[in-house]
Motif scaffolding. Structure first.
Motif, mmCIF file in Angstrom:
data_model
loop_
_atom_site.group_PDB
_atom_site.id
_atom_site.type_symbol
_atom_site.label_atom_id
_atom_site.label_comp_id
_atom_site.label_asym_id
_atom_site.label_seq_id
_atom_site.Cartn_x
_atom_site.Cartn_y
_atom_site.Cartn_z
ATOM 1 N N LEU A 195 0.830 -1.194 0.000
ATOM 2 C CA LEU A 195 0.000 0.000 0.000
ATOM 3 C C LEU A 195 0.867 1.247 0.000
ATOM 4 C CD1 LEU A 195 -0.255 1.524 3.103
ATOM 5 C CD2 LEU A 195 -0.805 -0.849 3.556
ATOM 6 N N SER A 196 0.233 2.358 -0.303
ATOM 7 C CA SER A 196 0.871 3.666 -0.173
ATOM 8 C C SER A 196 -0.207 4.676 0.187
ATOM 9 C CB SER A 196 1.594 4.059 -1.462
ATOM 10 O OG SER A 196 0.691 4.114 -2.532
ATOM 11 N N HIS A 197 0.213 5.797 0.753
ATOM 12 C CA HIS A 197 -0.691 6.882 1.121
ATOM 13 C C HIS A 197 -1.823 6.419 2.035
ATOM 14 C CE1 HIS A 197 1.424 9.539 -1.584
ATOM 15 N NE2 HIS A 197 1.350 8.596 -2.508
ATOM 16 N N HIS A 198 -1.529 5.468 2.942
ATOM 17 C CA HIS A 198 -2.498 4.990 3.942
ATOM 18 C C HIS A 198 -3.700 4.292 3.316
ATOM 19 C CE1 HIS A 198 -0.670 7.254 7.335
ATOM 20 N NE2 HIS A 198 -0.469 8.216 6.444
ATOM 21 N N GLN A 199 -3.586 3.732 2.101
ATOM 22 C CA GLN A 199 -4.785 3.243 1.423
ATOM 23 C C GLN A 199 -4.678 1.806 0.925
ATOM 24 O OE1 GLN A 199 -6.486 6.132 -1.436
ATOM 25 N NE2 GLN A 199 -4.783 7.432 -0.801
ATOM 26 N N VAL A 200 -5.682 1.023 1.300
ATOM 27 C CA VAL A 200 -5.948 -0.265 0.663
ATOM 28 C C VAL A 200 -7.314 -0.108 0.002
ATOM 29 C CG1 VAL A 200 -6.467 -2.701 1.040
ATOM 30 C CG2 VAL A 200 -4.600 -1.634 2.307
ATOM 31 N N LEU A 201 -7.404 -0.469 -1.260
ATOM 32 C CA LEU A 201 -8.632 -0.258 -2.029
ATOM 33 C C LEU A 201 -9.409 -1.546 -2.205
ATOM 34 C CD1 LEU A 201 -7.133 1.970 -4.858
ATOM 35 C CD2 LEU A 201 -8.082 2.673 -2.664
ATOM 36 N N ILE A 202 -10.716 -1.389 -2.308
ATOM 37 C CA ILE A 202 -11.605 -2.477 -2.705
ATOM 38 C C ILE A 202 -12.347 -1.948 -3.913
ATOM 39 C CG2 ILE A 202 -13.541 -3.927 -2.045
ATOM 40 C CD1 ILE A 202 -12.593 -3.428 0.897
ATOM 41 N N SER A 203 -12.084 -2.562 -5.075
ATOM 42 C CA SER A 203 -12.647 -1.984 -6.291
ATOM 43 C C SER A 203 -12.780 -3.038 -7.382
ATOM 44 C CB SER A 203 -11.771 -0.831 -6.778
ATOM 45 O OG SER A 203 -10.497 -1.301 -7.133
ATOM 46 N N PRO A 204 -13.588 -2.725 -8.412
ATOM 47 C CA PRO A 204 -13.695 -3.621 -9.563
ATOM 48 C C PRO A 204 -12.348 -3.742 -10.267
ATOM 49 C CG PRO A 204 -15.433 -1.974 -9.593
ATOM 50 C CD PRO A 204 -14.462 -1.571 -8.528
ATOM 51 N N ILE B 237 -9.905 1.529 2.497
ATOM 52 C CA ILE B 237 -9.603 1.239 3.893
ATOM 53 C C ILE B 237 -8.399 2.093 4.265
ATOM 54 C CG2 ILE B 237 -8.807 -0.515 5.535
ATOM 55 C CD1 ILE B 237 -10.237 -2.601 3.724
ATOM 56 N N LEU B 238 -8.502 2.792 5.384
ATOM 57 C CA LEU B 238 -7.441 3.688 5.833
ATOM 58 C C LEU B 238 -6.508 2.936 6.788
ATOM 59 C CD1 LEU B 238 -6.770 6.671 5.351
ATOM 60 C CD2 LEU B 238 -7.969 7.167 7.476
ATOM 61 N N THR B 239 -5.233 2.870 6.420
ATOM 62 C CA THR B 239 -4.235 2.197 7.254
ATOM 63 C C THR B 239 -3.477 3.220 8.092
ATOM 64 O OG1 THR B 239 -2.476 2.349 5.594
ATOM 65 C CG2 THR B 239 -3.926 0.418 5.481
ATOM 66 N N GLY B 240 -2.842 2.743 9.148
ATOM 67 C CA GLY B 240 -1.991 3.607 9.952
ATOM 68 C C GLY B 240 -0.690 3.899 9.233
ATOM 69 N N VAL B 241 -0.044 2.860 8.724
ATOM 70 C CA VAL B 241 1.223 3.066 8.018
ATOM 71 C C VAL B 241 0.957 3.803 6.713
ATOM 72 C CG1 VAL B 241 2.446 1.110 9.042
ATOM 73 C CG2 VAL B 241 1.203 0.784 6.908
ATOM 74 N N HIS B 242 1.897 4.642 6.340
ATOM 75 C CA HIS B 242 1.776 5.403 5.093
ATOM 76 C C HIS B 242 2.088 4.532 3.886
ATOM 77 C CE1 HIS B 242 3.118 8.031 1.818
ATOM 78 N NE2 HIS B 242 2.259 8.913 2.320
ATOM 79 N N THR B 243 3.154 3.745 3.987
ATOM 80 C CA THR B 243 3.654 2.964 2.859
ATOM 81 C C THR B 243 4.172 1.634 3.376
ATOM 82 O OG1 THR B 243 4.345 5.018 1.776
ATOM 83 C CG2 THR B 243 5.322 2.978 0.950
ATOM 84 N N GLY B 244 4.049 0.603 2.557
ATOM 85 C CA GLY B 244 4.628 -0.680 2.926
ATOM 86 C C GLY B 244 3.664 -1.823 2.735
#
Length: 168
Positions: A11-20, A50-57
């Motif tokens: 992920l990056s920028h605190h984001q995991v996506l759920i999308s088509p 989904i908003l993550t705590g870590v920015h990147t990784g």
């Protein structure tokens, strides 16, 4: 019956996506009132973030595909939120901001087009907020089942990162 899958998600920028799978990535929501997950502001059927705590990784991510929702496990998680998401294209996938698809996670849309309920669980977001995770410090569980749309349901709020996001 529960089908369970596990992977690490980049992920990056605190984001995991759920999308088509074959559609443009959802836009970053302007706000996360529940502190954990939000639908795309302009096109709610485009997906969720989904908003993550870590920015990147990387984070540990488990997906469970079920027919009926199990009772929530309130003891093992810091944050738990349920939302409804319409799948208009027959596919919903967990992926990183730049479209990275984890190999071991399936299509969440088990019945094709239609409405799904997503229960997102998170723990570890307070470990290194804003940091870079070369090894996972956060865990997520996404439980998905077909269901008609329902209002958002917050089942648990207890991490400091989520409280900070909700206060914005």
């Amino acid at each position: 019956m529960v089908d369970s899958f596990h992977s690490r998600v980049r992920l990056s920028h605190h984001q995991v996506l759920i999308s088509p799978l074959d559609e443009p990535l959802p836009a970053h929501p302007r706000a996360f009132p529940n502190g954990l997950i939000a639908l795309d502001d302009d096109e709610p059927d485009a997906g969720a973030t989904i908003l993550t705590g870590v920015h990147t990784g990387v984070v540990d991510f488990t997906v469970q595909l079920v027919r009926q929702p199990p009772p929530p496990d309130l003891d093992s998680w810091d944050e738990i939120v349920e939302i409804s998401l319409e799948c208009a294209f027959g596919t919903l996938h967990v992926r990183g901001l730049h479209g990275d698809l984890p190999r071991d996670l399936p299509n969440l849309a088990t019945e094709g087009d239609g409405w799904y309920r997503l229960r997102v669980h998170a723990t570890g977001r307070d470990t290194d907020p804003g940091g870079i995770a070369r090894t996972p410090t956060e865990r997520y569980l996404l439980v998905v089942w077909p269901a008609p749309p329902q209002p958002e349901l917050v089942l648990k709020r207890s991490d400091a990162y989520g409280a900070e996001v909700r206060a914005r």
